[in-house]
Write a protein that holds these residues in place. Structure first.
Motif, PDB file in Angstrom:
ATOM      1  N   UNK A 275      -7.333  -7.517   6.504  1.00 23.55           N
ATOM      2  CA  UNK A 275      -6.088  -8.215   6.152  1.00 23.55           C
ATOM      3  C   UNK A 275      -4.821  -7.376   6.221  1.00 23.55           C
ATOM      4  N   UNK A 276      -4.899  -6.069   5.927  1.00 24.40           N
ATOM      5  CA  UNK A 276      -3.691  -5.230   5.907  1.00 24.40           C
ATOM      6  C   UNK A 276      -3.276  -4.832   7.323  1.00 24.40           C
ATOM      7  N   UNK A 277      -1.971  -4.714   7.524  1.00 26.66           N
ATOM      8  CA  UNK A 277      -1.441  -4.320   8.833  1.00 26.66           C
ATOM      9  C   UNK A 277      -0.801  -2.937   8.818  1.00 26.66           C
ATOM     10  N   UNK A 278      -0.490  -2.392   7.647  1.00 25.11           N
ATOM     11  CA  UNK A 278       0.070  -1.052   7.553  1.00 25.11           C
ATOM     12  C   UNK A 278      -0.474  -0.391   6.287  1.00 25.11           C
ATOM     13  N   UNK A 279      -0.110   0.864   6.075  1.00 27.69           N
ATOM     14  CA  UNK A 279      -0.714   1.616   4.985  1.00 27.69           C
ATOM     15  C   UNK A 279      -0.340   1.058   3.615  1.00 27.69           C
ATOM     16  N   UNK A 280       0.897   0.647   3.427  1.00 20.60           N
ATOM     17  CA  UNK A 280       1.306   0.107   2.134  1.00 20.60           C
ATOM     18  C   UNK A 280       0.571  -1.197   1.830  1.00 20.60           C
ATOM     19  N   UNK A 281       0.357  -2.017   2.840  1.00 16.68           N
ATOM     20  CA  UNK A 281      -0.423  -3.248   2.653  1.00 16.68           C
ATOM     21  C   UNK A 281      -1.886  -2.905   2.364  1.00 16.68           C
ATOM     22  N   UNK A 282      -2.374  -1.842   2.997  1.00 17.67           N
ATOM     23  CA  UNK A 282      -3.745  -1.396   2.749  1.00 17.67           C
ATOM     24  C   UNK A 282      -3.922  -0.995   1.294  1.00 17.67           C
ATOM     25  N   UNK A 283      -2.994  -0.193   0.775  1.00 17.74           N
ATOM     26  CA  UNK A 283      -3.080   0.239  -0.621  1.00 17.74           C
ATOM     27  C   UNK A 283      -3.075  -0.956  -1.570  1.00 17.74           C
ATOM     28  N   UNK A 284      -2.167  -1.893  -1.328  1.00 17.77           N
ATOM     29  CA  UNK A 284      -2.063  -3.068  -2.197  1.00 17.77           C
ATOM     30  C   UNK A 284      -3.344  -3.890  -2.156  1.00 17.77           C
ATOM     31  N   UNK A 285      -3.880  -4.084  -0.969  1.00 18.93           N
ATOM     32  CA  UNK A 285      -5.095  -4.902  -0.828  1.00 18.93           C
ATOM     33  C   UNK A 285      -6.289  -4.210  -1.489  1.00 18.93           C
ATOM     34  N   UNK A 286      -6.424  -2.904  -1.245  1.00 21.12           N
ATOM     35  CA  UNK A 286      -7.567  -2.165  -1.796  1.00 21.12           C
ATOM     36  C   UNK A 286      -7.532  -2.172  -3.315  1.00 21.12           C
ATOM     37  N   UNK A 287      -6.371  -1.974  -3.898  1.00 22.33           N
ATOM     38  CA  UNK A 287      -6.266  -1.934  -5.361  1.00 22.33           C
ATOM     39  C   UNK A 287      -6.534  -3.306  -5.990  1.00 22.33           C
ATOM     40  N   UNK A 288      -6.169  -4.359  -5.271  1.00 24.24           N
ATOM     41  CA  UNK A 288      -6.383  -5.715  -5.783  1.00 24.24           C
ATOM     42  C   UNK A 288      -7.826  -6.183  -5.575  1.00 24.24           C
ATOM     43  N   UNK A 289      -8.434  -5.696  -4.490  1.00 23.61           N
ATOM     44  CA  UNK A 289      -9.771  -6.180  -4.119  1.00 23.61           C
ATOM     45  C   UNK A 289     -10.798  -5.052  -4.073  1.00 23.61           C
ATOM     46  N   UNK A 290     -10.636  -4.095  -4.983  1.00 23.31           N
ATOM     47  CA  UNK A 290     -11.476  -2.886  -4.913  1.00 23.31           C
ATOM     48  C   UNK A 290     -12.975  -3.173  -5.013  1.00 23.31           C
ATOM     49  N   UNK A 291     -13.346  -4.261  -5.683  1.00 25.41           N
ATOM     50  CA  UNK A 291     -14.767  -4.580  -5.818  1.00 25.41           C
ATOM     51  C   UNK A 291     -15.347  -5.183  -4.545  1.00 25.41           C
ATOM     52  N   UNK A 292     -14.487  -5.604  -3.638  1.00 25.49           N
ATOM     53  CA  UNK A 292     -14.947  -6.240  -2.400  1.00 25.49           C
ATOM     54  C   UNK A 292     -14.891  -5.301  -1.201  1.00 25.49           C
ATOM     55  N   UNK A 293     -14.030  -4.289  -1.270  1.00 30.08           N
ATOM     56  CA  UNK A 293     -13.796  -3.420  -0.115  1.00 30.08           C
ATOM     57  C   UNK A 293     -14.955  -2.427   0.032  1.00 30.08           C
ATOM     58  N   UNK A 294     -15.449  -2.303   1.266  1.00 27.77           N
ATOM     59  CA  UNK A 294     -16.538  -1.364   1.558  1.00 27.77           C
ATOM     60  C   UNK A 294     -16.014  -0.192   2.378  1.00 27.77           C
TER      61      UNK A 294
END
Length: 334
Positions: free
Chosen positions: A142-161
């Protein structure tokens, strides 16, 4: 009688001189030329992985310099610790050598028990190269840049592998440092090598991977197989200048480079070690090796690091550095 005595005396003198001459020649004759047969370079990881790629690039020019074939042999398992243990116990004659990355420095802290001591059980040929790493995701992440990556990972940390090449692999260490620095716990997925991990990332089975440019540069340059969020070095790479560093994007001080070294069993004769070092230095200055290194966004270390002393010093420093990081993270395998 005098003639007989003189003849006997001369015969005894000649025999004595001959024996002395033979004795004087024996040490030189006993020192057979080395190498007389192929040399095996043991790789701790699977074929096609980053360390394997480096080994196969060096094997041909080193073999040419030594006048014998250098055979690359993959001895995988136990997070890259089976191969060093094997080489440590091999005959100290130079016919079995080891190429390993920074896992030589991290293993003492990662494992409760090791069948070898990286600082005591080896002779050191020299450093090889420093390899940058890249943080990647599957192409439909879902993320397109690093800041979006950080936001997504922190929000969905239980889902990210977060994939890695196995316990002790540099991809595990890089991923661990990334997760630690952004303050999250991610689900890690260990593989038996970097190749399978990257294949599953490209296939969409896992979300993230931090791995060496010797493995990732070709798929990054392909343009549409993965997303790349940054490089792990303090400066951008000249071969991929459009990719920002993680440091400049907010992860201050994030600096992970994968160094490689070549080792031989403790007690390998100095003359043999000198020939191995000469062969390594020649290989690192080979035009084809330089070209391949450039393609993979890396380069050989300066020649003053391609020495036994430099590798020994670097290994000791890295062992201390990574030991602190690993113990602080509470990561240890049986």
């Amino acid at each position: 009688m005098n003639l007989k005595k003189n003849w006997k005396a001369r015969s005894l003198l000649a025999a004595s001189l001959g024996a002395c001459l033979l004795a004087a020649q024996t040490p030189a004759a006993a020192q057979a030329p080395w190498p007389e047969k192929p040399i095996t370079m043991v790789v701790p990881y699977s074929a096609g992985g980053p360390t394997d790629v480096v080994a196969r690039m060096l094997a041909i020019p080193m073999g040419k310099s030594l006048g014998q074939t250098v055979i690359v042999e993959n001895t995988v398992g136990a997070g890259g610790t089976i191969a060093p243990a094997r080489v440590a116990k091999a005959a100290p004659n130079g016919y079995t050598i080891l190429i390993h990355h920074m896992g030589m420095a991290t293993a003492p802290a990662l494992y409760k028990k090791l069948n070898y001591d990286p600082l005591k059980d080896f002779e050191y040929v020299g450093q090889v190269m420093d390899v940058p790493m890249t943080l990647l995701s599957r192409k439909d992440f879902p993320a397109s840049n690093f800041q979006e990556l950080l936001a997504y990972v922190k929000t969905n940390k239980d889902k990210v592998t977060l994939a890695n090449a196995g316990i002790g692999a540099v991809s595990q260490l890089c991923g661990m440092l990334f997760a630690h620095q952004i303050g999250v716990q991610l689900t890690t997925v260990p593989y038996k090598g970097a190749g399978p991990a990257l294949n599953d990332l490209m296939g969409g089975q896992v979300d993230l991977l931090c791995d060496q440019t010797t493995q990732t540069a070709p798929v990054i340059k392909d343009g549409n197989r993965v997303k790349v969020f940054g490089v792990t070095t303090p400066r951008r790479l000249s071969s991929m200048p459009n990719i920002p560093t993680l440091d400049e994007q907010g992860l201050k001080g994030f600096d992970v480079k994968v160094w490689h070294g070549i080792y031989a069993p403790k007690g390998t004769p100095p003359a043999v070690m000198e020939k191995l070092n000469t062969a390594l230095r020649a290989a690192l200055q080979d035009d084809m090796v330089k070209h391949r290194f450039a393609e993979l966004s890396t380069e050989a270390v300066p020649m003053d690091k391609v020495t036994p002393e430099a590798l020994r010093t670097h290994l000791a420093a890295e062992t201390e550095k990574w030991g602190k990081v690993i113990r602080a993270a509470g990561v240890q395998a049986d």
